[in-house]
Design a protein around this motif. Structure first.
Motif, PDB file in Angstrom:
ATOM      1  N   CYS A 239       0.927  -1.372   0.012  1.00 51.03           N
ATOM      2  CA  CYS A 239       0.145   0.030  -0.011  1.00 51.03           C
ATOM      3  C   CYS A 239       0.826   1.237   0.096  1.00 51.03           C
ATOM      4  O   CYS A 239       0.406   2.331   0.459  1.00 51.03           O
ATOM      5  N   GLY A 240       2.213   1.068  -0.397  1.00 52.50           N
ATOM      6  CA  GLY A 240       3.139   2.123  -0.564  1.00 52.50           C
ATOM      7  C   GLY A 240       2.759   3.354  -1.713  1.00 52.50           C
ATOM      8  O   GLY A 240       1.707   3.128  -2.357  1.00 52.50           O
ATOM      9  N   PRO A 241       3.785   3.850  -2.052  1.00 54.21           N
ATOM     10  CA  PRO A 241       3.471   5.043  -3.387  1.00 54.21           C
ATOM     11  C   PRO A 241       3.013   4.631  -4.591  1.00 54.21           C
ATOM     12  O   PRO A 241       2.071   4.894  -5.323  1.00 54.21           O
ATOM     13  N   GLY A 242       3.618   3.053  -4.813  1.00 48.50           N
ATOM     14  CA  GLY A 242       3.041   2.412  -6.312  1.00 48.50           C
ATOM     15  C   GLY A 242       1.749   1.964  -6.190  1.00 48.50           C
ATOM     16  O   GLY A 242       1.060   1.589  -6.990  1.00 48.50           O
ATOM     17  N   LYS A 243       1.037   1.870  -4.791  1.00 45.26           N
ATOM     18  CA  LYS A 243      -0.097   1.111  -4.633  1.00 45.26           C
ATOM     19  C   LYS A 243      -0.434  -0.077  -5.247  1.00 45.26           C
ATOM     20  O   LYS A 243      -1.323  -0.161  -6.380  1.00 45.26           O
ATOM     21  N   GLU A 244       0.592  -1.018  -5.358  1.00 48.85           N
ATOM     22  CA  GLU A 244       0.330  -2.203  -6.099  1.00 48.85           C
ATOM     23  C   GLU A 244      -0.662  -3.153  -5.577  1.00 48.85           C
ATOM     24  O   GLU A 244      -1.208  -3.978  -6.282  1.00 48.85           O
ATOM     25  N   ILE A 245      -1.259  -2.622  -4.339  1.00 45.46           N
ATOM     26  CA  ILE A 245      -2.515  -3.427  -3.907  1.00 45.46           C
ATOM     27  C   ILE A 245      -3.633  -3.389  -4.713  1.00 45.46           C
ATOM     28  O   ILE A 245      -4.433  -4.157  -4.771  1.00 45.46           O
ATOM     29  N   LEU A 246      -3.725  -2.372  -5.489  1.00 48.60           N
ATOM     30  CA  LEU A 246      -4.768  -2.208  -6.396  1.00 48.60           C
ATOM     31  C   LEU A 246      -4.894  -3.423  -7.496  1.00 48.60           C
ATOM     32  O   LEU A 246      -5.901  -3.499  -8.197  1.00 48.60           O
TER      33      LEU A 246
ATOM     34  N   LEU B 193      -1.829   9.654  11.444  1.00 51.62           N
ATOM     35  CA  LEU B 193      -0.576   9.577  10.606  1.00 51.62           C
ATOM     36  C   LEU B 193      -0.791   9.612   9.238  1.00 51.62           C
ATOM     37  O   LEU B 193      -0.712  10.788   8.669  1.00 51.62           O
ATOM     38  N   GLY B 194      -0.848   8.663   8.350  1.00 51.29           N
ATOM     39  CA  GLY B 194      -0.944   8.642   6.858  1.00 51.29           C
ATOM     40  C   GLY B 194       0.451   8.558   6.445  1.00 51.29           C
ATOM     41  O   GLY B 194       1.369   8.284   7.148  1.00 51.29           O
ATOM     42  N   PRO B 195       0.879   8.188   4.986  1.00 47.79           N
ATOM     43  CA  PRO B 195       2.080   7.894   4.339  1.00 47.79           C
ATOM     44  C   PRO B 195       3.056   8.752   4.799  1.00 47.79           C
ATOM     45  O   PRO B 195       4.254   8.346   4.945  1.00 47.79           O
ATOM     46  N   ARG B 196       2.823  10.147   4.702  1.00 48.29           N
ATOM     47  CA  ARG B 196       4.000  11.067   4.955  1.00 48.29           C
ATOM     48  C   ARG B 196       4.568  11.135   6.452  1.00 48.29           C
ATOM     49  O   ARG B 196       5.806  10.989   6.598  1.00 48.29           O
TER      50      ARG B 196
ATOM     51  N   ALA C   2     -24.007  18.771  -4.142  1.00 48.44           N
ATOM     52  CA  ALA C   2     -23.420  19.537  -3.121  1.00 48.44           C
ATOM     53  C   ALA C   2     -22.125  19.896  -3.483  1.00 48.44           C
ATOM     54  O   ALA C   2     -21.247  18.866  -4.098  1.00 48.44           O
ATOM     55  N   TYR C   3     -21.549  20.993  -3.489  1.00 43.98           N
ATOM     56  CA  TYR C   3     -19.866  21.119  -3.821  1.00 43.98           C
ATOM     57  C   TYR C   3     -19.500  22.332  -2.975  1.00 43.98           C
ATOM     58  O   TYR C   3     -20.137  23.072  -2.368  1.00 43.98           O
ATOM     59  N   CYS C   4     -18.264  22.035  -2.920  1.00 41.15           N
ATOM     60  CA  CYS C   4     -17.400  23.301  -1.980  1.00 41.15           C
ATOM     61  C   CYS C   4     -15.772  23.144  -2.433  1.00 41.15           C
ATOM     62  O   CYS C   4     -15.208  22.423  -3.248  1.00 41.15           O
ATOM     63  N   SER C   5     -14.780  24.118  -2.083  1.00 35.79           N
ATOM     64  CA  SER C   5     -13.497  24.239  -2.413  1.00 35.79           C
ATOM     65  C   SER C   5     -12.776  24.013  -1.013  1.00 35.79           C
ATOM     66  O   SER C   5     -13.432  24.361   0.217  1.00 35.79           O
ATOM     67  N   GLY C   6     -11.592  23.625  -0.789  1.00 41.50           N
ATOM     68  CA  GLY C   6     -10.878  23.338   0.314  1.00 41.50           C
ATOM     69  C   GLY C   6      -9.293  23.368  -0.066  1.00 41.50           C
ATOM     70  O   GLY C   6      -9.009  23.268  -1.250  1.00 41.50           O
ATOM     71  N   ILE C   7      -8.624  23.425   0.965  1.00 41.93           N
ATOM     72  CA  ILE C   7      -7.059  23.405   0.865  1.00 41.93           C
ATOM     73  C   ILE C   7      -6.655  22.136   0.330  1.00 41.93           C
ATOM     74  O   ILE C   7      -7.058  21.023   1.009  1.00 41.93           O
ATOM     75  N   SER C   8      -5.779  21.899  -0.579  1.00 42.57           N
ATOM     76  CA  SER C   8      -5.041  20.718  -0.723  1.00 42.57           C
ATOM     77  C   SER C   8      -3.824  20.416   0.314  1.00 42.57           C
ATOM     78  O   SER C   8      -2.934  21.267  -0.197  1.00 42.57           O
ATOM     79  N   HIS C   9      -3.813  19.796   1.193  1.00 42.80           N
ATOM     80  CA  HIS C   9      -2.685  19.539   2.166  1.00 42.80           C
ATOM     81  C   HIS C   9      -1.665  18.890   1.389  1.00 42.80           C
ATOM     82  O   HIS C   9      -0.427  19.046   1.779  1.00 42.80           O
ATOM     83  N   GLU C  10      -2.026  17.992   0.448  1.00 42.91           N
ATOM     84  CA  GLU C  10      -0.955  17.079   0.038  1.00 42.91           C
ATOM     85  C   GLU C  10      -0.132  17.760  -1.361  1.00 42.91           C
ATOM     86  O   GLU C  10       0.703  17.524  -1.634  1.00 42.91           O
ATOM     87  N   HIS C  11      -0.864  18.765  -1.933  1.00 41.35           N
ATOM     88  CA  HIS C  11      -0.232  19.702  -2.903  1.00 41.35           C
ATOM     89  C   HIS C  11      -0.301  20.986  -2.467  1.00 41.35           C
ATOM     90  O   HIS C  11      -1.417  21.641  -3.105  1.00 41.35           O
ATOM     91  N   PRO C  12       0.470  21.701  -1.722  1.00 39.96           N
ATOM     92  CA  PRO C  12       0.266  23.080  -1.130  1.00 39.96           C
ATOM     93  C   PRO C  12       0.414  23.963  -2.529  1.00 39.96           C
ATOM     94  O   PRO C  12       1.260  23.800  -3.421  1.00 39.96           O
ATOM     95  N   GLY C  13      -0.586  24.907  -2.518  1.00 43.28           N
ATOM     96  CA  GLY C  13      -0.433  25.899  -3.634  1.00 43.28           C
ATOM     97  C   GLY C  13      -1.715  25.418  -4.418  1.00 43.28           C
ATOM     98  O   GLY C  13      -2.054  26.022  -5.476  1.00 43.28           O
ATOM     99  N   SER C  14      -2.268  24.222  -4.316  1.00 41.11           N
ATOM    100  CA  SER C  14      -3.640  23.885  -5.089  1.00 41.11           C
ATOM    101  C   SER C  14      -4.714  23.835  -4.217  1.00 41.11           C
ATOM    102  O   SER C  14      -4.757  23.790  -2.737  1.00 41.11           O
TER     103      SER C  14
END
Length: 645
Positions: free
Chosen positions: A308-315, A369-372, A589-601
């Protein structure tokens, strides 16, 4: 939804293609199946067959229900009660109008909505089933010799059948999943009557006999394929020979030796993953597969989490015959949910994982936690060593605090560069420090160059003399939209623009300096003649501020103050939107929010039916980039989104 029915029949192509063994055989002929009876994923098959033009599909109201519906909601409500000729003629006209409105507008609209609802229900059912299958695979405990034996760990010998190239391979693992020994047997499964082949087979039998006598395994694990049944017989033959010929060499633990079959699908994913090369460098593919086979027996959760790492081979792990109807994001969302639930129920032995890296796999699924964060925590724990109390996680495991980084504290520092009379070092947390010649040693006056004493890679024990907090916490108390331009770690021809997007979220833009003279340290310290950010070129820093930073900050503040902006992380925003959708089920329903994974998006989140969908919005000086289009303001972007939802 209460009265409508579905009928299917094959097209001319469908009559030819769909035989009794075809995936669509079960939906080839359906006669007026009520919508309320679609409880599993059958509708997805019908939909796919219709797309491939193999089935004709009709969703309609039966004649009796249709007449009842029209009379109850249309004719009775709009017909005149008068019985004169004029009233009867007007009623005939009203009936034509209402039939036209119902058949031409309302019925097709309801059919579309019914189809969407059937699709949503079927996908939710399929996703739940996908999660159940995964849960059943990862929530099982390690293999035990006896069901009530919770103490002793089995010594696993894993076996993968090979046709010759590669050879059938045996791998002996210790109780923690580390490789102790490997044996290749290219002739063990030969069935030839050739004398040379027979001798080679006997040699392999003897080698395997010695291998098992030396290691005394509790479990022999054979992967399932057609040749494994014969391989199992070969192994049992050797076990019997051990007992008959060398009873004294057979330990008491061998009395309970048993052969169990293991599924090779997950080990094959591991064999071809990048993580297997990192964890088992230099090993052949079949050894990696056998190791994964054995480890999966010892710790199913950790082995699954490894993929379940960055490559997500589990998929790529096939858990359901219909999973191709689910997107990768939908599947991984369910995988995360299951892995978090199981991991937090079972927990993680951190000290054991410190000695055996593969056991760290589930760490990313510990709540909070999460991956990072998990990767950062793992590095910190590796430096720290054994953990004795939970308090250690706060003080050592998680980037520096006021307590861990204070004047007078003793720290370890690694020398990165030595420049004249000073050395640039890095602390374990990644922060940069500097040692001056006069602080290095008592006899500093006798040192001509500090590089005579210090070299890159040297590890020093130092005492913190002073901390320049303003260099690290400059934007922490500033408002979103504030920025700073500072030297870059990429070298003297680069600067970095750091923009505060939100509390704890900072976007970094690389500024490339052009036209610099490389005549010495003084010339390198001067700002370049041109400054380039992405594809945009500027003459000086004032122009960067005017044309880049100010409009960027302006667009950022506009998004943060937009009425549909929601605070929180992705999961929290999803939950807010689900509540909003429940209050207004017919609206998107829709809204916008901060992308914590991609700062600036930013993340544009919306729910049409049940599940949240996410799309990214890029922040640029010219406006907002969405679906490869640039919009000058948010209202134009939202208008486009609503038209092309």
């Amino acid at each position: 939804m209460e009265y409508a029915v579905v009928t299917t029949s094959p097209t001319p192509d469908g009559k030819i293609a769909i035989d009794s063994f075809h995936q669509f055989a079960g939906v080839k002929w359906l006669c007026e199946k009520p919508l309320s009876k679609f409880e599993d994923a059958q509708w997805l098959l019908i939909q796919k067959a219709e797309e491939q033009k193999l089935l004709e599909v009709t969703v309609k109201l039966p004649e009796k229900s249709l007449n009842t519906f029209l009379h109850k909601y249309f004719y009775d409500a709009y017909f005149s009660k008068n019985v004169n000729r004029w009233a009867q003629q007007w009623n005939a006209q009203r009936k034509l109008i209402m039939n036209d409105a119902f058949n031409g507008f309302l019925l097709p609209s309801m059919e579309r909505e019914a189809r969407l609802l059937l699709t949503s229900r079927a996908k939710n059912w399929l996703l739940t089933e996908y999660g159940k299958v995964l849960w059943n695979k990862v929530s099982v405990g390690p293999y035990r010799k006896k069901e009530d034996d919770m103490d002793s760990e089995p010594r696993v010998m894993a076996c993968c059948w090979g046709p010759c190239s590669p050879a059938t391979t045996f791998v002996m693992l210790d109780s923690s999943g580390e490789v102790l020994d490997v044996l290749y047997t290219g002739s063990l499964t030969l069935r030839s009557q050739n004398a040379n082949d027979q001798q080679s087979k006997k040699d392999d039998q003897q080698r395997l006999l010695k291998f098992m006598t030396d290691h005394q395994p509790h479990v022999v694990l054979g992967a399932v394929n057609l040749s494994c049944t014969r391989l199992k017989d070969d192994i049992y033959e050797i076990i019997f020979k051990m007992v008959e010929e060398n009873p004294r060499d057979v330990g008491h633990g061998m009395d309970e030796l048993s052969i169990v079959y293991g599924d090779e699908s997950l080990p094959r994913l591991y064999e071809n993953s990048r993580i297997s090369s990192d964890q088992l460098p230099g090993q052949s593919g079949i050894v990696k597969r056998a190791v994964a086979l054995g480890r999966h027996l010892q710790n199913p959760l950790a082995m699954v989490a490894t993929l379940c790492g960055p490559g997500k081979e589990i998929l790529s792990w096939k858990l359901s015959p219909l999973e191709n109807f689910l997107t990768a994001d939908e599947k991984y969302g369910m995988i995360e949910q299951v892995m978090v639930d199981v991991t937090n129920q079972l927990g993680l032995d951190v000290n054991l994982a410190l000695s055996h890296e593969w056991l760290f796999g589930p760490l990313q699924f510990i709540s909070g936690l999460g991956p990072r964060k998990a990767a950062s925590l793992q590095r910190s724990l590796a430096r720290l060593g054994t953990i004795f109390t939970r308090k250690n996680f706060e003080t050592h495991g998680l980037g520096e605090t006021e307590d861990t980084l204070a004047v007078g504290r003793i720290v370890q520092a690694t020398v990165r560069r030595v420049l004249g009379n000073r050395a640039i070092c890095v602390l374990e947390s990644g922060l940069t420090g500097m040692i001056m010649k006069e602080d290095y040693a008592d006899d500093w006056r006798d040192i001509v160059e500090l590089s005579d004493r210090l070299h890159e890679g040297d590890i020093l024990t130092c005492k913190i003399k002073s901390i320049q907090k303003n260099r690290y916490q400059f934007l922490s108390d500033k408002d979103p939209g504030e920025s700073v331009i500072h030297p870059s770690s990429r070298g003297p021809s680069h600067l970095t623009l750091t923009l505060k997007v939100y509390d704890g979220v900072y976007a970094h833009k690389d500024i490339v300096e052009g036209g610099k003279e490389h005549k010495g340290i003084t010339s390198l310290l001067r700002i370049g003649k041109t400054l380039k950010i992405g594809e945009d070129t500027f003459e000086d820093l004032d122009e960067v501020v005017d044309r880049y930073i100010d409009p960027l900050a302006s667009h950022l503040k506009a998004m943060l103050s937009y009425r549909k902006f929601r605070r929180g992380n992705k999961k929290e925003v999803d939950e807010l939107l689900r509540i909003e959708k429940a209050e207004n089920p017919t609206r998107t329903a829709y809204c916008s929010g901060i992308s914590h994974e991609h700062p600036g998006s930013f993340i544009l989140t919306y729910i049409q039916n049940t599940n949240p969908h996410h799309e990214y919005v890029g922040l640029y000086p010219k406006g907002f980039k969405f679906r490869k289009r640039m919009f000058e303001d948010i209202d134009h972007l939202v208008s486009y989104f609503q038209r092309h939802i």
